[in-house]
Design a protein around this motif. Structure first.
Motif, PDB file in Angstrom:
ATOM      1  N   THR A  28      14.421  -1.983 -43.058  1.00 22.68           N
ATOM      2  CA  THR A  28      15.419  -2.905 -43.240  1.00 22.68           C
ATOM      3  C   THR A  28      14.981  -4.260 -42.558  1.00 22.68           C
ATOM      4  OG1 THR A  28      16.952  -1.080 -42.773  1.00 22.68           O
ATOM      5  CG2 THR A  28      17.906  -3.180 -42.398  1.00 22.68           C
ATOM      6  N   ALA A  29      14.164  -4.280 -41.556  1.00 19.72           N
ATOM      7  CA  ALA A  29      13.736  -5.384 -41.056  1.00 19.72           C
ATOM      8  C   ALA A  29      12.818  -6.400 -41.737  1.00 19.72           C
ATOM      9  CB  ALA A  29      13.014  -5.178 -39.607  1.00 19.72           C
ATOM     10  N   ILE A  30      12.051  -5.687 -42.766  1.00 16.13           N
ATOM     11  CA  ILE A  30      10.934  -6.128 -43.371  1.00 16.13           C
ATOM     12  C   ILE A  30      11.623  -6.540 -44.826  1.00 16.13           C
ATOM     13  CG2 ILE A  30       8.679  -5.907 -44.606  1.00 16.13           C
ATOM     14  CD1 ILE A  30       8.078  -4.077 -42.319  1.00 16.13           C
ATOM     15  N   LEU A  31      12.390  -5.688 -45.557  1.00 12.73           N
ATOM     16  CA  LEU A  31      12.599  -6.210 -46.771  1.00 12.73           C
ATOM     17  C   LEU A  31      13.878  -7.020 -46.892  1.00 12.73           C
ATOM     18  CD1 LEU A  31      12.527  -2.467 -48.216  1.00 12.73           C
ATOM     19  CD2 LEU A  31      10.724  -4.359 -48.275  1.00 12.73           C
ATOM     20  N   PRO A  32      13.914  -7.756 -47.877  1.00 16.37           N
ATOM     21  CA  PRO A  32      14.959  -8.588 -48.210  1.00 16.37           C
ATOM     22  C   PRO A  32      16.357  -7.934 -47.863  1.00 16.37           C
ATOM     23  CG  PRO A  32      13.629  -8.892 -49.739  1.00 16.37           C
ATOM     24  CD  PRO A  32      13.066  -7.705 -49.026  1.00 16.37           C
ATOM     25  N   GLY A  33      17.270  -8.456 -47.233  1.00 20.61           N
ATOM     26  CA  GLY A  33      18.745  -8.135 -47.014  1.00 20.61           C
ATOM     27  C   GLY A  33      19.388  -8.773 -45.849  1.00 20.61           C
ATOM     28  N   ALA A  34      20.823  -8.644 -45.891  1.00 21.42           N
ATOM     29  CA  ALA A  34      21.401  -9.099 -44.820  1.00 21.42           C
ATOM     30  C   ALA A  34      21.314  -8.762 -43.373  1.00 21.42           C
ATOM     31  CB  ALA A  34      22.993  -9.095 -45.183  1.00 21.42           C
ATOM     32  N   GLN A  35      20.808  -7.437 -43.211  1.00 19.67           N
ATOM     33  CA  GLN A  35      20.511  -6.933 -41.850  1.00 19.67           C
ATOM     34  C   GLN A  35      19.250  -6.915 -41.367  1.00 19.67           C
ATOM     35  OE1 GLN A  35      22.979  -4.537 -40.124  1.00 19.67           O
ATOM     36  NE2 GLN A  35      24.489  -5.923 -41.519  1.00 19.67           N
ATOM     37  N   ARG A  36      18.508  -7.889 -41.912  1.00 18.29           N
ATOM     38  CA  ARG A  36      17.139  -7.952 -41.287  1.00 18.29           C
ATOM     39  C   ARG A  36      16.950  -8.170 -39.975  1.00 18.29           C
ATOM     40  NH1 ARG A  36      13.305 -11.240 -45.464  1.00 18.29           N
ATOM     41  NH2 ARG A  36      11.741 -10.739 -44.138  1.00 18.29           N
ATOM     42  N   ARG A  37      17.718  -9.209 -39.421  1.00 16.60           N
ATOM     43  CA  ARG A  37      17.651 -10.016 -38.150  1.00 16.60           C
ATOM     44  C   ARG A  37      17.961  -8.681 -37.304  1.00 16.60           C
ATOM     45  NH1 ARG A  37      14.373 -12.585 -35.267  1.00 16.60           N
ATOM     46  NH2 ARG A  37      14.552 -11.238 -33.782  1.00 16.60           N
ATOM     47  N   VAL A  38      19.245  -8.288 -37.527  1.00 15.51           N
ATOM     48  CA  VAL A  38      19.815  -7.065 -36.482  1.00 15.51           C
ATOM     49  C   VAL A  38      18.818  -6.005 -36.524  1.00 15.51           C
ATOM     50  CG1 VAL A  38      21.914  -5.486 -36.217  1.00 15.51           C
ATOM     51  CG2 VAL A  38      22.100  -7.954 -37.281  1.00 15.51           C
ATOM     52  N   ALA A  39      18.184  -5.558 -37.619  1.00 17.77           N
ATOM     53  CA  ALA A  39      17.509  -4.589 -37.684  1.00 17.77           C
ATOM     54  C   ALA A  39      15.994  -4.667 -36.912  1.00 17.77           C
ATOM     55  CB  ALA A  39      16.839  -4.082 -39.217  1.00 17.77           C
ATOM     56  N   LEU A  40      15.610  -5.837 -37.010  1.00 17.60           N
ATOM     57  CA  LEU A  40      14.314  -6.397 -35.922  1.00 17.60           C
ATOM     58  C   LEU A  40      14.806  -6.245 -34.625  1.00 17.60           C
ATOM     59  CD1 LEU A  40      11.616  -6.980 -35.988  1.00 17.60           C
ATOM     60  CD2 LEU A  40      12.447  -9.568 -36.132  1.00 17.60           C
ATOM     61  N   ASP A  41      16.012  -6.559 -34.360  1.00 15.40           N
ATOM     62  CA  ASP A  41      16.298  -6.686 -32.838  1.00 15.40           C
ATOM     63  C   ASP A  41      16.409  -5.175 -32.380  1.00 15.40           C
ATOM     64  OD1 ASP A  41      16.309  -9.414 -32.710  1.00 15.40           O
ATOM     65  OD2 ASP A  41      18.478  -9.493 -32.932  1.00 15.40           O
ATOM     66  N   ALA A  42      16.823  -4.243 -33.191  1.00 14.58           N
ATOM     67  CA  ALA A  42      17.192  -2.829 -32.910  1.00 14.58           C
ATOM     68  C   ALA A  42      15.549  -2.271 -33.073  1.00 14.58           C
ATOM     69  CB  ALA A  42      18.184  -2.122 -33.952  1.00 14.58           C
ATOM     70  N   LEU A  43      14.926  -2.804 -33.681  1.00 12.76           N
ATOM     71  CA  LEU A  43      13.445  -1.938 -33.954  1.00 12.76           C
ATOM     72  C   LEU A  43      12.775  -2.419 -32.854  1.00 12.76           C
ATOM     73  CD1 LEU A  43      11.228  -0.459 -35.539  1.00 12.76           C
ATOM     74  CD2 LEU A  43      10.574  -2.740 -36.236  1.00 12.76           C
ATOM     75  N   LEU A  44      12.754  -3.778 -32.138  1.00 14.85           N
ATOM     76  CA  LEU A  44      12.376  -4.020 -30.742  1.00 14.85           C
ATOM     77  C   LEU A  44      12.505  -3.238 -29.699  1.00 14.85           C
ATOM     78  CD1 LEU A  44      12.308  -7.901 -31.296  1.00 14.85           C
ATOM     79  CD2 LEU A  44      10.241  -6.661 -31.434  1.00 14.85           C
ATOM     80  N   ARG A  45      14.149  -3.020 -29.715  1.00 16.26           N
ATOM     81  CA  ARG A  45      14.542  -2.305 -28.449  1.00 16.26           C
ATOM     82  C   ARG A  45      13.995  -0.883 -28.576  1.00 16.26           C
ATOM     83  NH1 ARG A  45      19.211  -5.215 -29.866  1.00 16.26           N
ATOM     84  NH2 ARG A  45      19.971  -3.135 -30.639  1.00 16.26           N
ATOM     85  N   ALA A  46      14.093  -0.139 -29.600  1.00 16.09           N
ATOM     86  CA  ALA A  46      13.841   1.256 -29.785  1.00 16.09           C
ATOM     87  C   ALA A  46      12.159   1.385 -29.553  1.00 16.09           C
ATOM     88  CB  ALA A  46      14.176   1.801 -31.287  1.00 16.09           C
ATOM     89  N   GLN A  47      11.645   0.582 -29.875  1.00 12.12           N
ATOM     90  CA  GLN A  47      10.053   0.814 -29.845  1.00 12.12           C
ATOM     91  C   GLN A  47       9.780   0.496 -28.428  1.00 12.12           C
ATOM     92  OE1 GLN A  47       7.284  -1.307 -32.165  1.00 12.12           O
ATOM     93  NE2 GLN A  47       7.967  -0.207 -33.965  1.00 12.12           N
ATOM     94  N   SER A  48      10.320  -0.531 -27.652  1.00 13.36           N
ATOM     95  CA  SER A  48       9.966  -0.634 -26.066  1.00 13.36           C
ATOM     96  C   SER A  48      10.395   0.333 -25.235  1.00 13.36           C
ATOM     97  CB  SER A  48      10.847  -1.919 -25.842  1.00 13.36           C
ATOM     98  OG  SER A  48      10.486  -3.298 -26.581  1.00 13.36           O
ATOM     99  N   ILE A  49      11.668   0.940 -25.657  1.00 11.76           N
ATOM    100  CA  ILE A  49      12.017   2.265 -24.948  1.00 11.76           C
ATOM    101  C   ILE A  49      11.079   3.405 -25.044  1.00 11.76           C
ATOM    102  CG2 ILE A  49      13.701   3.887 -24.785  1.00 11.76           C
ATOM    103  CD1 ILE A  49      15.585   2.049 -25.933  1.00 11.76           C
ATOM    104  N   LEU A  50      10.341   3.412 -26.002  1.00 13.07           N
ATOM    105  CA  LEU A  50       9.196   4.431 -26.415  1.00 13.07           C
ATOM    106  C   LEU A  50       7.967   3.890 -25.576  1.00 13.07           C
ATOM    107  CD1 LEU A  50       9.588   5.201 -30.118  1.00 13.07           C
ATOM    108  CD2 LEU A  50       9.626   6.926 -28.435  1.00 13.07           C
ATOM    109  N   LEU A  51       7.701   2.657 -25.648  1.00 13.68           N
ATOM    110  CA  LEU A  51       6.511   2.310 -24.920  1.00 13.68           C
ATOM    111  C   LEU A  51       6.656   2.656 -23.519  1.00 13.68           C
ATOM    112  CD1 LEU A  51       5.399  -0.837 -26.717  1.00 13.68           C
ATOM    113  CD2 LEU A  51       3.752   1.119 -25.995  1.00 13.68           C
ATOM    114  N   ASP A  52       7.857   2.308 -23.002  1.00  9.07           N
ATOM    115  CA  ASP A  52       8.129   2.572 -21.350  1.00  9.07           C
ATOM    116  C   ASP A  52       8.373   3.868 -20.873  1.00  9.07           C
ATOM    117  OD1 ASP A  52       8.112  -0.254 -21.282  1.00  9.07           O
ATOM    118  OD2 ASP A  52      10.330  -0.517 -21.331  1.00  9.07           O
ATOM    119  N   ASP A  53       8.383   4.778 -22.046  1.00 11.33           N
ATOM    120  CA  ASP A  53       8.744   6.514 -21.326  1.00 11.33           C
ATOM    121  C   ASP A  53       7.496   6.904 -21.124  1.00 11.33           C
ATOM    122  OD1 ASP A  53       9.376   9.016 -21.376  1.00 11.33           O
ATOM    123  OD2 ASP A  53      10.527   9.036 -23.165  1.00 11.33           O
ATOM    124  N   PRO A  54       7.372   7.218 -19.652  1.00 13.20           N
ATOM    125  CA  PRO A  54       5.789   7.953 -19.357  1.00 13.20           C
ATOM    126  C   PRO A  54       5.695   9.306 -19.797  1.00 13.20           C
ATOM    127  CG  PRO A  54       7.246   7.742 -17.642  1.00 13.20           C
ATOM    128  CD  PRO A  54       8.037   7.029 -18.916  1.00 13.20           C
TER     129      PRO A  54
END
Length: 867
Positions: free
Chosen positions: A575-601
């Motif tokens: 959703t963050a990569i492909l054309p669509g109205a939700q790209r920016r919102v999806a990228l923000d959600a992707l950033l948060r989700a990946q950061s949580i995983l990176l922070d989880d020891p």
């Protein structure tokens, strides 16, 4: 079932063989330039009818002698042509002896008997045996084999064939012989021999019946020390198949041999498995962590064929998934049981989406059991293997472990020593479980990836949640039987255990879709639940549900199934990569989700690495009607850049934290740490201006995994230190062809247009070895599949180089050429300019291809029906 360049073979035309062969005696007088093959066949015509003409398949054979029941035949009593030998008058029970001369050194096709690095090898699947001697070369003709090998002892001190060795000795003139007997009837495609100056590692194995088996892994003398891991993998596979499926080995010896020149990955010949050396040779300095897993998996796969393919073989080649799909399922379970089940399913799903779903979306789409073909070698595809395995897995899902095992036991018992069909496997599952699985057979008949459309509605007043599920397949008149795993979560992330009302077979967590549309209801809710679909990838389908990006991010947190969490992140990334109205919102959600995983020891490092990786370029493209190559590549790169910028400090911290763990041995925890650490390294290269981090990792590495990751990072990021490290790597591994393949693969995949010049230099220099399939795949295959900016240059220069090389490859090894041509399966959906360029190249190529393999692939790419 014989074929020629103009013949289409159809499943509907299948007829049982008119003749059976009960016993085969083969004598080989082996030589590199010339080999004499004497074949004695005991033949029996189909009873109850006059003996029909006897037709034997044969290609590129020089006839030296022919006799029927001991009498030499004259020229008028048989007919020879380019594809075989015909006897118009033969008694209904007879013995035919032929002597042929073949030339292994000339055999660049690597089908039949060929020479590789001074040793002789065979490859007979699918139709290579006819290049060794005249035979009824089809899988439903099985016989007992006695094989005598005669050769010069100094040049060929090791003589191997199927079964058990029953005699050996010295002959005049420095020659020696070995005689092998295989008591288990087998079709000709499972025949094998190896002759050469080889060394071995050996170990005993005691079967569950108490029999002792001598297990040998053979390789060139210089390489045999790197066979230790492979030997251990064989022993693990033998033990696992007994424990999980009750299948024991059935001969006194099991031989595995590594070949440097081999078209496929490996071959399951009865008692004598021949492997591409890349799936045998391994140590920490010359194989990556992924290589070790792949070696274990492929060794398991070929060994498991002893039952699912050898003891029970195929009625015809249309049933190819019956052995390959079933055995891929078994090797997937082997890896999952020995390592991480969740990570293995993620890898299965990633491969399915990036290869098989893409195949389904293009002109090479075909059913798991195709209705026709011109060249069977072209159907060793992701659809037959990976999708075929998913069909077997769905049966396992529907019946459970106990029910599936009961059905498989019945299948092996009923068809042991015979040739089976897909219907036979499903019938055994049906009968043993008491369930009607007739509808399930449609999975083998329909091409394309089915789609499930899921629509939800919530009535806040009544508290009723309605989920409508509609399936869309290639045949509207025959809906599929689809096991759909699903769960619902409340606002607190707890699983809702209320039993839904549903118009379909349902058990907790699984609904069986059989109709075009089903409805499911949950009542008494205060707010709409969060649905999760396809846990464990319960079916090879695309599921469309209108998730908001926030819902996908929440799924990553509340789901317990690793695959579902990974799928949610992949969908967020799309959703963050492909054309669509939700790209920016999806990228923000992707950033948060990946950061949580990176922070989880506590999170498994390899799982985190899998979740941080974005979907494959062609996986993304499969969802677009038209692929704008430049725009899609730029969008994916921009997303990777955004992730790297946002996570820079986290990535640096994790790369440092994982250093000590990554320096460990080959055990799972260290390999897991290396996977995430190397992803961090590659992503940091997007934001760091210099390559010191990668240079330090390269020189401090104690495994090929870390060394190669650092090299690739330097090269692909364009850092100044890349040339120095490339030279060091080349000097370190110059004598190892398999590691040189890795070096070349890193060079040709540097993602920029100018890499085309590097590829052109390689294919016109000493590193280019068009007769070696591994080298061709490392250079040309890696370039075409993985270097979008260089291969798909808008000026067409990448295409021009590819089509310049293809005709020569086709004349050397048609299977290799055809499979590389098939990499263009997406061409019709490319932008107009690139499509026109490729269409012009296809026009010019038509008159330059000589093999049936490549001509058929070209026709299918252009939309021609094989009928």
């Amino acid at each position: 079932m014989t074929t020629d360049s103009d013949t289409v073979v159809r499943l509907a035309d299948y007829r049982a063989p008119a003749w059976r062969i009960t016993h085969v005696a083969l004598e080989f007088e082996l030589g590199a330039t010339s080999t004499r093959v004497t074949s004695t066949l005991r033949l029996v015509a189909q009873p109850g009818q006059p003996a029909p003409p006897l037709r034997l398949d044969g290609e590129d054979l020089e006839l030296l002698d022919i006799a029927l029941d001991g009498r030499t035949l004259g020229p008028g009593e048989y007919t020879l042509d380019a594809s075989g030998l015909t006897l118009t008058a033969a008694p209904s029970a007879c013995e035919l002896r032929t002597t042929a001369r073949i030339h292994p050194q000339r055999n660049t096709r690597l089908e039949g008997l060929y020479l590789s690095r001074g040793a002789l090898f065979t490859q007979c699947e699918a139709e290579g045996f006819r290049r060794i001697t005249w035979f009824i070369d089809r899988p439903d003709v099985s016989a007992v084999y006695d094989v005598t090998l005669i050769a010069d002892r100094a040049r060929f001190p090791v003589l191997l064939s199927n079964g058990d060795r029953v005699a050996a000795g010295e002959l005049d003139g420095g020659r020696h012989f070995a005689r092998w007997h295989d008591p288990h009837p087998k079709p000709s495609y499972l025949f094998a021999l190896v002759a050469g100056d080889l060394a071995r590692l050996s170990a005993p194995f005691t079967t569950m019946q108490g029999r002792t088996v001598e297990v040998n892994v053979w390789a060139d003398r210089a390489d045999v020390a790197r066979c230790e891991y492979a030997l251990g993998a064989v022993l693990r596979a033998m033990q696992w198949d007994e424990r999980r499926f009750g299948r024991a080995y059935d001969l006194a010896v099991f031989n595995v041999v590594a070949a440097q020149d081999f078209t496929m990955g490996a071959m399951e010949n009865k008692g004598l498995n021949i492997f591409n050396a890349r799936y045998i040779l391994a140590d920490a300095d010359t194989a990556t962590d992924d290589d070790f897993i792949a070696i274990e998996s492929v060794i398991g796969h070929e060994y498991f064929h002893n039952w699912s393919g050898n003891r029970v073989t195929l009625r015809d080649w249309f049933q190819l998934s019956l052995k390959e799909g079933l055995t891929v399922f078994r090797d997937q379970e082997f890896t999952a049981d020995l390592h991480s089940r969740g990570l293995k399913r993620i890898e299965d799903a990633r491969l399915l989406r990036s290869r098989q779903f893409v195949e389904d979306a293009g002109p090479l789409s075909h059913p798991v059991r195709p209705p026709s073909y011109r060249e069977i070698n072209n159907f060793y595809t992701a659809t037959v293997y990976e999708k075929g395995a998913e069909l077997v897995r769905m049966l396992h899902t529907l019946l459970g472990e106990t029910g599936f095992r009961r059905g498989l036991d019945l299948y092996f018992e009923r068809h042991d020593g015979g040739a089976a069909t897909v219907e036979d496997l499903v019938a055994a599952m049906d009968e043993s479980s008491g369930r009607d699985l007739t509808q399930f057979l449609h999975w083998w008949e329909q091409p394309g990836t089915p789609r499930i459309e899921a629509q939800a509605r919530f009535d806040a007043v009544s508290g009723e949640y309605t989920l409508t599920l509609r399936q869309h397949g290639s045949d509207p008149d025959h809906p599929l039987h689809i096991p759909l795993a699903l769960a619902f979560y409340d606002a607190n992330g707890r699983r809702i255990d209320t039993h839904p009302e549903v118009d379909a077979d349902y058990r907790p967590g699984l609904i069986e879709l059989r109709q075009r549309e089903h409805t499911l209801r949950l009542r008494g809710l205060t707010q709409p639940p969060l649905p999760a679909f396809l846990q464990g990838l319960s079916a090879p389908v695309r599921l469309d549900f209108d998730y908001a990006p926030e819902q996908l991010a929440r799924l990553v947190q509340v789901e317990t199934d690793p695959l579902t969490r990974w799928q949610a992140l992949q969908q967020l990334a799309r959703t963050a990569i492909l054309p669509g109205a939700q790209r920016r919102v999806a990228l923000d959600a992707l950033l948060r989700a990946q950061s949580i995983l990176l922070d989880d020891p506590r999170a498994d490092a390899a799982f985190v690495a899998a979740c941080l990786a974005l979907p494959d370029f062609w996986d993304l493209g499969a969802q677009l009607e038209r692929i704008d190559v430049d725009a899609l590549w730029a969008a994916r790169e921009a997303t990777l850049d955004a992730l790297a910028i946002d996570q820079t400090e986290r990535l640096r911290e994790r790369h440092l934290q994982l250093t000590a763990r990554a320096a460990g041995g080959l055990e799972g925890d260290s390999a897991s740490a290396r996977r995430l650490r190397n992803l961090c390294l590659a992503r940091l290269a997007r934001v760091e201006r210099e390559g010191e981090r990668a240079v330090a990792q390269y020189h401090g590495a104690n495994t090929l995994t870390d060394r190669l990751a650092a090299l690739q990072t330097l090269l692909h990021a364009g850092f100044a230190q890349a040339d120095e490290v490339l030279q060091d790597f080349a000097a370190r591994h110059r004598g190892d062809a398999l590691v040189v393949d890795r070096w070349l693969g890193a060079l040709v995949t540097a993602p920029r247009a100018g890499t085309l010049d590097t590829v052109a230099t390689i294919v016109r220099g000493p590193f280019w070895q068009p007769t070696n399939p591994n080298r061709v795949r490392a250079v040309l295959g890696s370039f075409v599949r993985s270097n979008v900016p260089a291969f798909h240059r808008a000026d067409g220069a990448g295409y021009a180089l590819f089509f310049e090389l293809l005709p020569a490859l086709d004349s050397i090894n048609p299977q290799v050429a055809s499979r590389h041509l098939a990499l263009l399966e997406n061409w019709r959906r490319l932008d107009d300019g690139r499509r026109r360029l490729l269409d012009a190249h296809f026009d010019a190529l038509q008159t330059r291809l000589t093999s049936r393999d490549s001509r058929e692939t070209l026709a299918r790419l252009r939309g021609a029906d094989p009928d």
